[in-house]
Structure formats: C-alpha cells, structure tokens
Design a protein around this motif. Structure first.
Motif, short mmCIF file in Angstrom:
data_model
loop_
_atom_site.label_atom_id
_atom_site.label_comp_id
_atom_site.label_asym_id
_atom_site.label_seq_id
_atom_site.Cartn_x
_atom_site.Cartn_y
_atom_site.Cartn_z
N MET A 85 0.85 -1.17 0.00
CA MET A 85 0.00 0.00 0.00
C MET A 85 0.90 1.24 0.00
SD MET A 85 -2.68 1.46 2.87
CE MET A 85 -3.58 -0.04 2.93
N PRO A 86 0.88 2.00 -1.08
CA PRO A 86 1.66 3.24 -1.10
C PRO A 86 1.12 4.26 -0.10
CG PRO A 86 1.14 2.54 -3.32
CD PRO A 86 0.33 1.69 -2.37
N ILE A 87 2.05 4.96 0.53
CA ILE A 87 1.71 6.05 1.44
C ILE A 87 2.41 7.29 0.94
CG2 ILE A 87 1.95 6.93 3.80
CD1 ILE A 87 1.98 4.01 4.74
N GLU A 88 1.68 8.38 0.89
CA GLU A 88 2.24 9.63 0.40
C GLU A 88 1.79 10.76 1.32
OE1 GLU A 88 2.10 12.22 -3.73
OE2 GLU A 88 1.52 10.12 -3.76
N TYR A 132 -1.42 16.17 5.18
CA TYR A 132 -2.23 14.96 5.02
C TYR A 132 -1.39 13.76 4.63
CZ TYR A 132 -6.07 18.22 5.19
OH TYR A 132 -6.93 19.20 5.59
N GLU A 133 -1.81 12.61 5.14
CA GLU A 133 -1.22 11.33 4.74
C GLU A 133 -2.26 10.60 3.91
OE1 GLU A 133 -0.49 7.04 6.76
OE2 GLU A 133 0.29 8.76 7.90
N ILE A 134 -1.90 10.20 2.70
CA ILE A 134 -2.83 9.43 1.89
C ILE A 134 -2.29 8.01 1.73
CG2 ILE A 134 -3.81 11.43 0.72
CD1 ILE A 134 -2.19 10.72 -1.74
N ASN A 135 -3.18 7.07 1.93
CA ASN A 135 -2.88 5.65 1.73
C ASN A 135 -3.78 5.18 0.60
OD1 ASN A 135 -1.29 5.81 4.01
ND2 ASN A 135 -2.83 4.94 5.35
N TYR A 136 -3.18 4.66 -0.43
CA TYR A 136 -3.98 4.18 -1.55
C TYR A 136 -3.49 2.81 -1.97
CZ TYR A 136 -0.11 6.57 -3.94
OH TYR A 136 1.13 7.02 -4.34
N SER A 137 -4.40 2.05 -2.54
CA SER A 137 -4.03 0.70 -2.94
C SER A 137 -4.97 0.17 -4.01
CB SER A 137 -4.05 -0.24 -1.73
OG SER A 137 -5.33 -0.31 -1.18
N GLY A 138 -4.48 -0.84 -4.70
CA GLY A 138 -5.29 -1.63 -5.61
C GLY A 138 -5.58 -2.95 -4.93
N VAL A 139 -6.83 -3.34 -4.92
CA VAL A 139 -7.25 -4.56 -4.23
C VAL A 139 -7.98 -5.46 -5.22
CG1 VAL A 139 -8.69 -5.47 -2.35
CG2 VAL A 139 -7.42 -3.33 -2.04
N PRO A 140 -7.61 -6.75 -5.28
CA PRO A 140 -8.33 -7.66 -6.17
C PRO A 140 -9.81 -7.74 -5.78
CG PRO A 140 -6.46 -8.78 -5.14
CD PRO A 140 -6.58 -7.43 -4.51
N LEU A 141 -10.67 -7.69 -6.76
CA LEU A 141 -12.11 -7.75 -6.51
C LEU A 141 -12.57 -9.20 -6.46
CD1 LEU A 141 -13.17 -4.84 -8.86
CD2 LEU A 141 -12.93 -4.78 -6.36
N ALA A 142 -13.55 -9.48 -5.62
CA ALA A 142 -14.00 -10.84 -5.39
C ALA A 142 -14.98 -11.33 -6.46
CB ALA A 142 -14.65 -10.96 -4.02
N LEU A 143 -15.85 -10.46 -6.94
CA LEU A 143 -16.92 -10.91 -7.82
C LEU A 143 -16.62 -10.76 -9.31
CD1 LEU A 143 -19.97 -9.57 -5.79
CD2 LEU A 143 -18.97 -11.86 -5.78
N VAL A 144 -15.63 -9.98 -9.65
CA VAL A 144 -15.25 -9.80 -11.04
C VAL A 144 -13.73 -9.86 -11.16
CG1 VAL A 144 -17.26 -8.38 -11.62
CG2 VAL A 144 -15.18 -7.28 -10.85
N LYS A 145 -13.26 -10.13 -12.35
CA LYS A 145 -11.82 -10.15 -12.57
C LYS A 145 -11.34 -8.71 -12.71
CE LYS A 145 -8.24 -11.98 -15.50
NZ LYS A 145 -7.90 -12.78 -16.66
N GLY A 146 -10.42 -8.31 -11.85
CA GLY A 146 -9.88 -6.97 -11.91
C GLY A 146 -9.58 -6.43 -10.53
N TRP A 147 -9.26 -5.16 -10.50
CA TRP A 147 -8.80 -4.49 -9.29
C TRP A 147 -9.66 -3.28 -8.97
CZ3 TRP A 147 -4.32 -6.24 -6.77
CH2 TRP A 147 -3.64 -7.27 -7.43
N GLY A 148 -9.88 -3.04 -7.68
CA GLY A 148 -10.59 -1.86 -7.21
C GLY A 148 -9.60 -0.87 -6.61
N ALA A 149 -9.93 0.41 -6.68
CA ALA A 149 -9.09 1.47 -6.13
C ALA A 149 -9.59 1.83 -4.74
CB ALA A 149 -9.14 2.69 -7.04
N TYR A 150 -8.72 1.76 -3.74
CA TYR A 150 -9.07 2.04 -2.35
C TYR A 150 -8.23 3.20 -1.81
CZ TYR A 150 -12.00 -2.06 -2.08
OH TYR A 150 -13.01 -2.96 -2.27
N LEU A 151 -8.84 3.99 -0.93
CA LEU A 151 -8.21 5.21 -0.45
C LEU A 151 -8.57 5.49 1.00
CD1 LEU A 151 -6.80 8.00 -0.99
CD2 LEU A 151 -9.04 8.80 -1.77
N THR A 152 -7.58 5.97 1.77
CA THR A 152 -7.79 6.50 3.11
C THR A 152 -6.98 7.79 3.21
OG1 THR A 152 -7.90 4.26 4.00
CG2 THR A 152 -7.64 6.03 5.59
N ILE A 153 -7.54 8.82 3.83
CA ILE A 153 -6.83 10.08 4.03
C ILE A 153 -6.82 10.39 5.52
CG2 ILE A 153 -6.72 12.55 3.54
CD1 ILE A 153 -8.18 12.00 0.92
#
Length: 79
Positions: free
Chosen positions: A1-4, A9-30
């Motif tokens: 998980m990249p942190i910048e 502000y500290e932003i944490n962002y990540s790509g997470v594999p999705l359970a129901l479809v093939k691909g990745w979701g974008a997730y964010l915390t600030i």
C-alpha cells in the motif's frame, strides 16, 4: 500500500483484487494530524473509490486512487 504525504495529510492508496469480477478496485484513506502524536485523524475512511470502474492491474487501481485523493485535497472535499 503506497503512502504519500501531501502537506499535512497522509494518503494511503491501494489496488485490491475484486471478489466478484476479474480486476482491481481502487481504495483510499486520508489522514490528518491530530493533537496526539501517537494518533492520526481519519478524515476520509478507507473505502473503495471510483466504484463503477474495474482496473486491469494493481498499478492502474493505485493510480486512480491517488488521482481521486489529489482531487479531493485540492477541492477540500475530505471533511
């Protein structure tokens, strides 16, 4: 998980594999600083952003989450 860090502000962002479809979701915390140095104040709780989009790679999802974070900080929409 990249942190910048952008300003205070500290932003944490990540790509997470999705359970129901093939691909990745974008997730964010600030986080913003708090008066307690051992604590961070979460101003945008960890959750999926750009929910209508499925990304082909983890890097693409991370880039989208970072783009959303930058836009939110620029517009002041993190509160």
């Amino acid at each position: 998980m990249p942190i910048e860090y952008i300003g205070e502000y500290e932003i944490n962002y990540s790509g997470v594999p999705l359970a129901l479809v093939k691909g990745w979701g974008a997730y964010l915390t600030i986080y913003a600083p708090s008066s307690n140095p051992m604590h961070r104040y979460r101003v945008f709780p960890g959750r999926r952003v750009s929910v209508c989009s499925v990304f082909g790679s983890e890097a693409e999802a991370e880039a989208e989450a970072r783009k959303v974070a930058l836009a939110m900080l620029a517009l002041g929409k993190h509160h």
